[in-house]
Design an enzyme around this catalytic site. Structure first.
Site, short mmCIF file in Angstrom:
data_model
loop_
_atom_site.label_atom_id
_atom_site.label_comp_id
_atom_site.label_asym_id
_atom_site.label_seq_id
_atom_site.Cartn_x
_atom_site.Cartn_y
_atom_site.Cartn_z
N LYS A 96 0.87 -0.96 0.02
CA LYS A 96 0.22 0.09 -0.01
C LYS A 96 0.96 1.42 -0.01
O LYS A 96 0.59 2.27 -0.47
CB LYS A 96 -0.69 0.26 0.94
CG LYS A 96 -1.93 -1.18 0.85
CD LYS A 96 -2.95 -1.06 1.76
CE LYS A 96 -4.02 -1.83 2.19
NZ LYS A 96 -3.52 -3.09 2.58
N GLY A 97 1.98 1.25 0.16
CA GLY A 97 3.32 2.63 0.36
C GLY A 97 3.35 3.16 -1.40
O GLY A 97 2.80 2.62 -2.07
N CYS A 98 3.92 4.10 -1.07
CA CYS A 98 3.74 4.88 -2.17
C CYS A 98 5.90 4.75 -2.63
O CYS A 98 5.69 5.84 -3.19
CB CYS A 98 3.54 6.24 -1.97
SG CYS A 98 1.79 6.76 -1.38
N ILE A 99 5.96 4.16 -1.32
CA ILE A 99 7.37 4.52 -1.65
C ILE A 99 8.77 3.17 -2.37
O ILE A 99 7.93 1.82 -1.33
CB ILE A 99 8.28 5.59 -0.53
CG1 ILE A 99 9.75 5.78 -1.44
CG2 ILE A 99 8.25 4.77 0.60
CD1 ILE A 99 10.36 6.58 -1.92
N MET A 137 7.76 0.76 -10.29
CA MET A 137 7.41 0.08 -9.35
C MET A 137 6.62 -1.33 -9.71
O MET A 137 6.10 -2.12 -9.44
CB MET A 137 6.72 0.35 -7.55
CG MET A 137 7.78 1.35 -7.00
SD MET A 137 7.84 1.08 -5.46
CE MET A 137 6.16 2.06 -5.11
#
Lengths: 101, 155
Positions: free
Chosen positions: A98-101, B32
Protein backbone atom coordinates in the site's frame (compact mmCIF):
# COMPACT_ATOMS: atom_id res chain seq x y z
CA UNK A 1 5.84 -29.88 -5.73
CA UNK A 2 3.17 -27.94 -3.93
CA UNK A 3 0.30 -26.79 -6.05
CA UNK A 4 -1.47 -23.57 -5.28
CA UNK A 5 -4.82 -25.33 -4.96
CA UNK A 6 -4.54 -25.59 -1.18
CA UNK A 7 -3.49 -21.96 -0.74
CA UNK A 8 -6.15 -19.28 -0.35
CA UNK A 9 -5.47 -16.22 -2.45
CA UNK A 10 -7.41 -12.97 -2.68
CA UNK A 11 -8.93 -11.74 -5.93
CA UNK A 12 -5.59 -10.24 -7.01
CA UNK A 13 -3.62 -13.37 -6.22
CA UNK A 14 -2.03 -12.32 -2.91
CA UNK A 15 -2.01 -14.82 -0.06
CA UNK A 16 -4.81 -14.29 2.44
CA UNK A 17 -2.81 -15.69 5.35
CA UNK A 18 0.91 -14.79 5.24
CA UNK A 19 1.55 -17.31 8.03
CA UNK A 20 0.57 -20.17 5.72
CA UNK A 21 3.49 -19.32 3.43
CA UNK A 22 6.41 -21.66 2.81
CA UNK A 23 9.28 -21.72 0.28
CA UNK A 24 7.46 -24.20 -1.94
CA UNK A 25 4.50 -21.84 -2.25
CA UNK A 26 6.98 -19.10 -3.16
CA UNK A 27 8.34 -21.24 -5.99
CA UNK A 28 4.81 -21.94 -7.24
CA UNK A 29 3.84 -18.24 -7.13
CA UNK A 30 7.13 -17.34 -8.82
CA UNK A 31 6.28 -19.78 -11.59
CA UNK A 32 3.00 -17.94 -12.13
CA UNK A 33 4.83 -14.62 -12.21
CA UNK A 34 7.30 -15.95 -14.78
CA UNK A 35 10.20 -15.67 -12.31
CA UNK A 36 10.96 -19.38 -11.79
CA UNK A 37 13.33 -20.88 -10.97
CA UNK A 38 14.16 -18.58 -8.06
CA UNK A 39 17.89 -18.08 -7.57
CA UNK A 40 19.81 -17.13 -4.43
CA UNK A 41 19.48 -13.40 -5.19
CA UNK A 42 15.68 -13.72 -5.38
CA UNK A 43 15.88 -15.52 -2.05
CA UNK A 44 18.03 -12.76 -0.54
CA UNK A 45 15.11 -10.42 -1.23
CA UNK A 46 12.36 -12.82 -0.18
CA UNK A 47 14.12 -13.86 3.03
CA UNK A 48 14.67 -10.22 3.99
CA UNK A 49 11.04 -9.35 3.28
CA UNK A 50 9.79 -12.29 5.35
CA UNK A 51 12.14 -11.45 8.22
CA UNK A 52 11.22 -7.77 8.17
CA UNK A 53 7.52 -8.56 8.03
CA UNK A 54 7.97 -10.89 11.00
CA UNK A 55 9.61 -8.10 12.98
CA UNK A 56 7.50 -5.12 12.02
CA UNK A 57 4.20 -6.68 10.92
CA UNK A 58 4.35 -4.65 7.69
CA UNK A 59 5.74 -5.47 4.29
CA UNK A 60 8.89 -3.38 3.76
CA UNK A 61 9.04 -0.66 1.11
CA UNK A 62 11.28 -1.25 -1.91
CA UNK A 63 13.58 1.43 -0.55
CA UNK A 64 13.92 -0.45 2.72
CA UNK A 65 14.62 -3.66 0.80
CA UNK A 66 17.35 -2.06 -1.30
CA UNK A 67 18.92 -0.42 1.76
CA UNK A 68 19.00 -3.54 3.90
CA UNK A 69 18.90 -6.75 1.88
CA UNK A 70 22.14 -6.26 -0.05
CA UNK A 71 20.22 -6.15 -3.35
CA UNK A 72 20.33 -2.70 -4.95
CA UNK A 73 17.60 -0.97 -6.98
CA UNK A 74 18.94 -1.99 -10.40
CA UNK A 75 19.29 -5.61 -9.40
CA UNK A 76 15.89 -5.67 -7.71
CA UNK A 77 14.24 -4.48 -10.94
CA UNK A 78 16.21 -7.06 -12.92
CA UNK A 79 15.22 -9.89 -10.57
CA UNK A 80 11.55 -8.91 -10.47
CA UNK A 81 10.97 -7.20 -13.82
CA UNK A 82 7.87 -5.20 -14.75
CA UNK A 83 6.65 -4.14 -11.35
CA UNK A 84 8.79 -5.41 -8.46
CA UNK A 85 6.51 -4.04 -5.71
CA UNK A 86 3.64 -6.43 -6.31
CA UNK A 87 5.81 -9.36 -7.42
CA UNK A 88 8.03 -9.29 -4.34
CA UNK A 89 5.03 -9.06 -1.98
CA UNK A 90 3.14 -11.80 -3.79
CA UNK A 91 5.99 -14.30 -3.90
CA UNK A 92 6.81 -13.57 -0.24
CA UNK A 93 3.21 -14.38 0.67
CA UNK A 94 2.31 -10.90 1.89
CA UNK A 95 -0.63 -8.65 0.98
CA UNK A 96 -0.71 -6.11 -1.82
CA UNK A 97 1.68 -3.27 -0.95
CA UNK A 98 0.00 0.00 0.00
CA UNK A 99 3.00 2.31 0.40
CA UNK A 100 4.05 5.03 -2.02
CA UNK A 101 7.76 4.43 -1.95
CA UNK B 1 -4.44 -0.17 -21.35
CA UNK B 2 -1.96 -3.00 -21.01
CA UNK B 3 0.57 -2.35 -18.26
CA UNK B 4 3.36 -3.58 -20.49
CA UNK B 5 2.91 -0.68 -22.85
CA UNK B 6 1.67 2.01 -20.47
CA UNK B 7 3.98 5.03 -20.36
CA UNK B 8 3.84 8.04 -18.07
CA UNK B 9 5.43 11.30 -19.23
CA UNK B 10 6.04 13.69 -16.34
CA UNK B 11 6.90 17.31 -17.07
CA UNK B 12 8.45 19.07 -14.07
CA UNK B 13 8.33 22.85 -14.39
CA UNK B 14 8.75 23.97 -10.77
CA UNK B 15 11.83 24.07 -8.60
CA UNK B 16 10.45 24.24 -5.08
CA UNK B 17 10.74 21.35 -2.66
CA UNK B 18 6.99 20.88 -2.46
CA UNK B 19 6.63 20.77 -6.25
CA UNK B 20 9.61 18.46 -6.82
CA UNK B 21 8.35 15.56 -4.73
CA UNK B 22 5.00 14.85 -6.43
CA UNK B 23 6.71 14.10 -9.74
CA UNK B 24 9.42 12.01 -8.09
CA UNK B 25 6.93 10.00 -6.02
CA UNK B 26 4.68 9.35 -9.01
CA UNK B 27 7.62 8.37 -11.21
CA UNK B 28 8.82 5.92 -8.58
CA UNK B 29 5.34 4.50 -7.97
CA UNK B 30 4.90 3.98 -11.70
CA UNK B 31 8.18 2.11 -12.02
CA UNK B 32 7.34 -0.02 -8.98
CA UNK B 33 4.26 -1.27 -10.83
CA UNK B 34 5.96 -1.73 -14.16
CA UNK B 35 4.88 1.46 -15.98
CA UNK B 36 7.46 3.10 -18.25
CA UNK B 37 8.46 6.62 -17.14
CA UNK B 38 9.99 9.52 -19.02
CA UNK B 39 10.58 12.76 -17.11
CA UNK B 40 11.16 16.16 -18.67
CA UNK B 41 12.65 18.98 -16.59
CA UNK B 42 12.00 22.50 -17.80
CA UNK B 43 12.24 26.09 -16.53
CA UNK B 44 12.41 26.14 -12.73
CA UNK B 45 12.14 22.36 -12.78
CA UNK B 46 15.76 22.45 -13.95
CA UNK B 47 16.75 23.10 -10.33
CA UNK B 48 15.70 19.54 -9.48
CA UNK B 49 18.41 18.13 -11.75
CA UNK B 50 20.99 20.88 -11.19
CA UNK B 51 23.94 19.34 -9.30
CA UNK B 52 24.40 22.41 -7.13
CA UNK B 53 20.71 22.85 -6.35
CA UNK B 54 18.96 19.47 -6.25
CA UNK B 55 19.56 18.88 -2.56
CA UNK B 56 18.97 22.54 -1.67
CA UNK B 57 15.44 23.13 -2.96
CA UNK B 58 13.27 25.18 -0.64
CA UNK B 59 9.62 25.52 0.22
CA UNK B 60 8.37 29.05 0.73
CA UNK B 61 5.45 29.81 3.04
CA UNK B 62 4.88 32.95 0.93
CA UNK B 63 2.00 32.29 -1.48
CA UNK B 64 1.53 28.82 -0.03
CA UNK B 65 -1.64 29.47 1.97
CA UNK B 66 -1.83 25.79 2.90
CA UNK B 67 1.02 26.42 5.33
CA UNK B 68 -1.20 28.86 7.20
CA UNK B 69 1.39 31.55 7.80
CA UNK B 70 0.47 35.25 7.47
CA UNK B 71 2.32 36.73 4.48
CA UNK B 72 3.96 39.43 6.60
CA UNK B 73 5.54 36.75 8.80
CA UNK B 74 6.27 34.36 5.95
CA UNK B 75 8.40 36.99 4.26
CA UNK B 76 10.71 37.54 7.22
CA UNK B 77 14.35 36.50 6.80
CA UNK B 78 14.99 32.89 7.77
CA UNK B 79 11.37 31.76 7.62
CA UNK B 80 11.80 29.95 4.30
CA UNK B 81 14.83 28.08 5.63
CA UNK B 82 12.93 27.13 8.75
CA UNK B 83 9.93 25.86 6.77
CA UNK B 84 12.27 23.93 4.48
CA UNK B 85 14.05 22.25 7.37
CA UNK B 86 10.72 21.25 8.85
CA UNK B 87 9.42 19.82 5.60
CA UNK B 88 12.62 17.88 4.94
CA UNK B 89 12.29 16.33 8.38
CA UNK B 90 8.72 15.21 7.63
CA UNK B 91 9.80 13.82 4.25
CA UNK B 92 12.52 11.79 5.92
CA UNK B 93 10.05 10.40 8.44
CA UNK B 94 8.06 8.94 5.55
CA UNK B 95 11.19 7.08 4.37
CA UNK B 96 11.42 9.34 1.31
CA UNK B 97 14.98 9.99 0.12
CA UNK B 98 16.44 13.48 -0.45
CA UNK B 99 15.98 14.79 -4.01
CA UNK B 100 19.28 13.67 -5.55
CA UNK B 101 19.07 10.20 -4.03
CA UNK B 102 15.47 10.01 -5.26
CA UNK B 103 16.64 10.79 -8.82
CA UNK B 104 19.28 8.08 -8.51
CA UNK B 105 16.67 5.62 -7.30
CA UNK B 106 14.13 6.24 -10.07
CA UNK B 107 16.90 6.24 -12.68
CA UNK B 108 18.18 2.88 -11.41
CA UNK B 109 14.57 1.73 -11.51
CA UNK B 110 14.52 2.46 -15.23
CA UNK B 111 12.94 5.92 -15.45
CA UNK B 112 14.45 8.12 -18.17
CA UNK B 113 15.38 11.71 -17.31
CA UNK B 114 15.53 14.50 -19.89
CA UNK B 115 16.58 18.12 -19.55
CA UNK B 116 14.89 20.81 -21.63
CA UNK B 117 17.22 22.20 -24.29
CA UNK B 118 15.73 25.68 -24.17
CA UNK B 119 16.05 25.92 -20.38
CA UNK B 120 19.64 24.67 -20.52
CA UNK B 121 20.44 27.42 -23.04
CA UNK B 122 18.50 30.11 -21.22
CA UNK B 123 20.16 29.37 -17.89
CA UNK B 124 23.55 29.00 -19.58
CA UNK B 125 24.06 25.51 -18.25
CA UNK B 126 25.99 22.58 -19.72
CA UNK B 127 25.65 18.85 -19.23
CA UNK B 128 28.33 19.10 -16.53
CA UNK B 129 25.98 21.22 -14.40
CA UNK B 130 23.36 18.48 -14.36
CA UNK B 131 23.22 15.36 -12.21
CA UNK B 132 24.66 12.25 -13.85
CA UNK B 133 21.24 10.58 -13.93
CA UNK B 134 20.08 12.89 -16.75
CA UNK B 135 20.01 10.77 -19.91
CA UNK B 136 19.97 13.54 -22.48
CA UNK B 137 19.25 17.19 -23.21
CA UNK B 138 16.37 17.32 -25.68
CA UNK B 139 14.00 19.85 -27.24
CA UNK B 140 10.30 19.97 -26.45
CA UNK B 141 9.34 18.47 -29.81
CA UNK B 142 11.76 15.61 -29.36
CA UNK B 143 10.31 14.85 -25.92
CA UNK B 144 6.76 14.88 -27.27
CA UNK B 145 7.85 12.61 -30.08
CA UNK B 146 9.34 10.03 -27.74
CA UNK B 147 6.26 10.10 -25.49
CA UNK B 148 3.69 9.69 -28.23
CA UNK B 149 0.63 7.93 -26.83
CA UNK B 150 1.83 8.32 -23.23
CA UNK B 151 -0.18 9.75 -20.38
CA UNK B 152 1.21 13.21 -19.69
CA UNK B 153 1.45 14.87 -16.29
CA UNK B 154 2.40 18.54 -16.08
CA UNK B 155 3.61 19.63 -12.68
Amino acid sequence: MTTLQDVSLDTEGFMVDPNAWNPEIAEALAEEEGLAPLNERHWAVIDFVRKDWGETGESPTLRRITKQSGVNTKELYALFPKGPAKKVARVAGLGKPKGCI
Amino acid sequence: MDEDTRTLAIINSKGTLDMAYPGLVLANAARMMGIEVKMFFTFWGMDIINKKKSDHLKVSPVSTPSMGMPTMVAGLPGVTDMATTMMKREIEKLDMPPVHEFLEMIHDAGAELYACKMSVDMMKLTEADLVDEVDEIVGAMEFLEMTEGAQILFI
